[in-house]
Motif scaffolding. Structure first.
Motif, short mmCIF file in Angstrom:
data_model
loop_
_atom_site.label_atom_id
_atom_site.label_comp_id
_atom_site.label_asym_id
_atom_site.label_seq_id
_atom_site.Cartn_x
_atom_site.Cartn_y
_atom_site.Cartn_z
N GLN A 5 0.19 -0.94 -0.12
CA GLN A 5 -0.45 0.01 -0.04
C GLN A 5 1.19 1.13 0.23
OE1 GLN A 5 -3.09 -0.49 -0.50
NE2 GLN A 5 -4.45 1.60 0.27
N VAL A 6 0.78 1.77 -0.90
CA VAL A 6 1.61 3.22 -0.49
C VAL A 6 0.40 4.18 -0.13
CG1 VAL A 6 2.32 4.60 -2.61
CG2 VAL A 6 2.40 2.74 -3.35
N GLN A 7 1.79 5.46 0.67
CA GLN A 7 1.15 6.67 1.38
C GLN A 7 1.03 7.50 0.17
OE1 GLN A 7 1.79 3.96 3.98
NE2 GLN A 7 0.31 3.52 2.79
N LEU A 8 0.14 8.54 -0.17
CA LEU A 8 1.61 9.98 -0.53
C LEU A 8 0.43 11.46 0.36
CD1 LEU A 8 0.37 9.08 -4.04
CD2 LEU A 8 3.13 9.20 -3.33
N VAL A 9 1.72 11.67 0.56
CA VAL A 9 0.91 13.19 1.79
C VAL A 9 1.73 14.52 1.12
CG1 VAL A 9 1.46 14.39 3.72
CG2 VAL A 9 1.84 11.55 3.49
N GLU A 10 0.60 15.55 -0.11
CA GLU A 10 1.13 16.57 -0.37
C GLU A 10 1.45 17.35 1.01
OE1 GLU A 10 -1.52 14.37 -3.04
OE2 GLU A 10 -1.31 15.12 -0.68
N SER A 11 2.68 18.45 0.63
CA SER A 11 2.57 19.69 1.58
C SER A 11 3.14 21.13 0.42
CB SER A 11 3.13 19.68 2.18
OG SER A 11 4.48 19.29 1.84
N GLY A 12 3.03 22.42 1.00
CA GLY A 12 4.08 23.29 0.02
C GLY A 12 2.31 24.05 -0.24
N GLY A 13 0.48 23.54 0.47
CA GLY A 13 0.32 24.84 -0.31
C GLY A 13 0.02 26.17 0.82
N GLY A 14 -0.33 26.25 -0.33
CA GLY A 14 -1.17 28.46 1.05
C GLY A 14 -1.53 29.54 0.34
N LEU A 15 -1.31 30.17 0.07
CA LEU A 15 -2.45 31.52 -0.22
C LEU A 15 -0.45 32.39 -0.74
CD1 LEU A 15 -4.10 33.39 -0.65
CD2 LEU A 15 -3.90 34.61 1.23
N VAL A 16 -1.26 32.54 -2.02
CA VAL A 16 0.12 33.53 -2.51
C VAL A 16 -0.54 34.70 -3.36
CG1 VAL A 16 0.34 32.12 -4.71
CG2 VAL A 16 2.69 32.98 -3.72
N GLN A 17 0.49 35.41 -4.00
CA GLN A 17 -0.23 36.51 -4.37
C GLN A 17 -0.06 36.56 -6.08
OE1 GLN A 17 1.48 40.06 -3.31
NE2 GLN A 17 -0.71 40.94 -2.33
N ALA A 18 -0.74 36.85 -7.37
CA ALA A 18 -0.56 36.74 -8.38
C ALA A 18 1.09 37.50 -9.00
CB ALA A 18 -1.64 36.77 -9.11
N GLY A 19 1.38 35.95 -10.12
CA GLY A 19 2.78 36.14 -10.22
C GLY A 19 3.67 35.49 -9.42
N GLY A 20 3.45 35.21 -8.05
CA GLY A 20 4.25 34.41 -7.25
C GLY A 20 4.23 33.37 -7.45
N SER A 21 5.10 32.62 -6.43
CA SER A 21 5.99 30.79 -6.47
C SER A 21 5.52 30.28 -5.69
CB SER A 21 7.63 30.98 -7.09
OG SER A 21 7.48 31.94 -8.14
N LEU A 22 5.51 29.25 -6.22
CA LEU A 22 5.14 27.81 -4.63
C LEU A 22 5.68 26.40 -5.32
CD1 LEU A 22 1.09 27.99 -3.51
CD2 LEU A 22 3.54 28.42 -2.01
N ARG A 23 6.55 26.34 -3.72
CA ARG A 23 7.09 24.85 -4.68
C ARG A 23 5.59 23.67 -3.73
NH1 ARG A 23 12.29 21.49 -3.03
NH2 ARG A 23 12.78 20.79 -4.71
N LEU A 24 5.57 22.69 -3.96
CA LEU A 24 4.77 21.44 -3.70
C LEU A 24 5.39 20.41 -3.62
CD1 LEU A 24 1.07 22.12 -5.85
CD2 LEU A 24 2.34 23.29 -3.43
N SER A 25 5.19 19.85 -2.44
CA SER A 25 6.14 18.32 -2.43
C SER A 25 4.71 17.39 -2.09
CB SER A 25 6.94 18.51 -1.03
OG SER A 25 7.77 19.37 -0.96
N CYS A 26 5.45 16.13 -2.43
CA CYS A 26 4.91 14.71 -2.12
C CYS A 26 5.79 13.56 -1.86
CB CYS A 26 4.40 14.24 -3.23
SG CYS A 26 2.36 12.71 -3.04
N ALA A 27 5.43 13.10 -0.69
CA ALA A 27 6.24 12.13 0.42
C ALA A 27 5.69 10.97 0.16
CB ALA A 27 6.38 12.50 1.78
N ALA A 28 5.98 10.03 -0.10
CA ALA A 28 5.62 9.42 -0.35
C ALA A 28 6.27 7.60 0.38
CB ALA A 28 5.49 8.68 -2.68
N SER A 29 5.33 7.11 0.67
CA SER A 29 5.53 5.83 1.45
C SER A 29 4.69 4.38 1.35
CB SER A 29 5.37 6.11 3.00
OG SER A 29 4.50 6.60 3.53
#
Length: 128
Positions: A1-25
Motif C-alpha cells: 500500500q502506497v501512502q502519499l502526503v502533499e505539502s507546500g500549498g498556501g496563499l500566494v499573490q498573482a505572479g508568485g511562486s510555490l513549491r509543492l512536495s509529495c512524500a511517498a511511503s
C-alpha cells in the motif's frame, strides 16, 4: 500500500511562486511514474504534470508548460511541483498520484485512471 502526503500549498499573490512536495511511503517509489493533478471547486480533476520513475522524462499540460516544473528525488521518496507565475486560475486543490504499474511516461500520462494511489491534496490559492 502506497501512502502519499502533499505539502507546500498556501496563499500566494498573482505572479508568485510555490513549491509543492509529495512524500511517498509504503512502496517502491523509484519504480512508479508520478503525476500531479488539480481540482477547483465544482470542476473536474485536471492533469498538471507527470514524471517517469527515473525522472528522465516529463510531460505537462499545455497551460502549465514553461511555468510549472515537476521533479523527483528518489532518495527522498519525494516528488515536487515548482509553480511560477501563478494566476488566480491556478487556484485549486493539488493532488499527487502514483502509477505503480508503469515506470515510464507512457502514451496517456494525463489520464487519472492510470494512477492507483492518490494523496489527500494540498490547497493552493492565488489572490489577484
Amino acid at each position: 500500500q502506497v501512502q502519499l502526503v502533499e505539502s507546500g500549498g498556501g496563499l500566494v499573490q498573482a505572479g508568485g511562486s510555490l513549491r509543492l512536495s509529495c512524500a511517498a511511503s509504503g512502496g517502491t517509489f523509484s519504480s512508479y511514474k508520478m503525476g500531479w493533478f488539480r481540482q477547483a471547486p465544482g470542476k473536474e480533476r485536471l492533469f498538471v504534470a507527470a514524471i517517469s520513475a527515473s525522472g528522465s522524462n516529463t510531460y505537462y499540460a499545455n497551460s502549465m508548460k514553461g511555468r510549472f516544473t515537476i521533479s523527483r528525488d528518489n532518495a527522498k521518496n519525494t516528488v515536487y511541483l515548482q509553480m511560477n507565475s501563478l494566476t488566480p486560475e491556478d487556484s485549486a486543490k493539488y493532488y499527487c498520484a502514483a502509477d505503480h504499474l508503469s515506470p515510464s511516461i507512457g502514451t496517456m500520462p494525463y489520464k487519472p485512471d492510470y494512477y492507483g494511489y492518490w494523496g489527500q491534496g494540498t490547497q493552493v490559492t492565488v489572490s489577484s
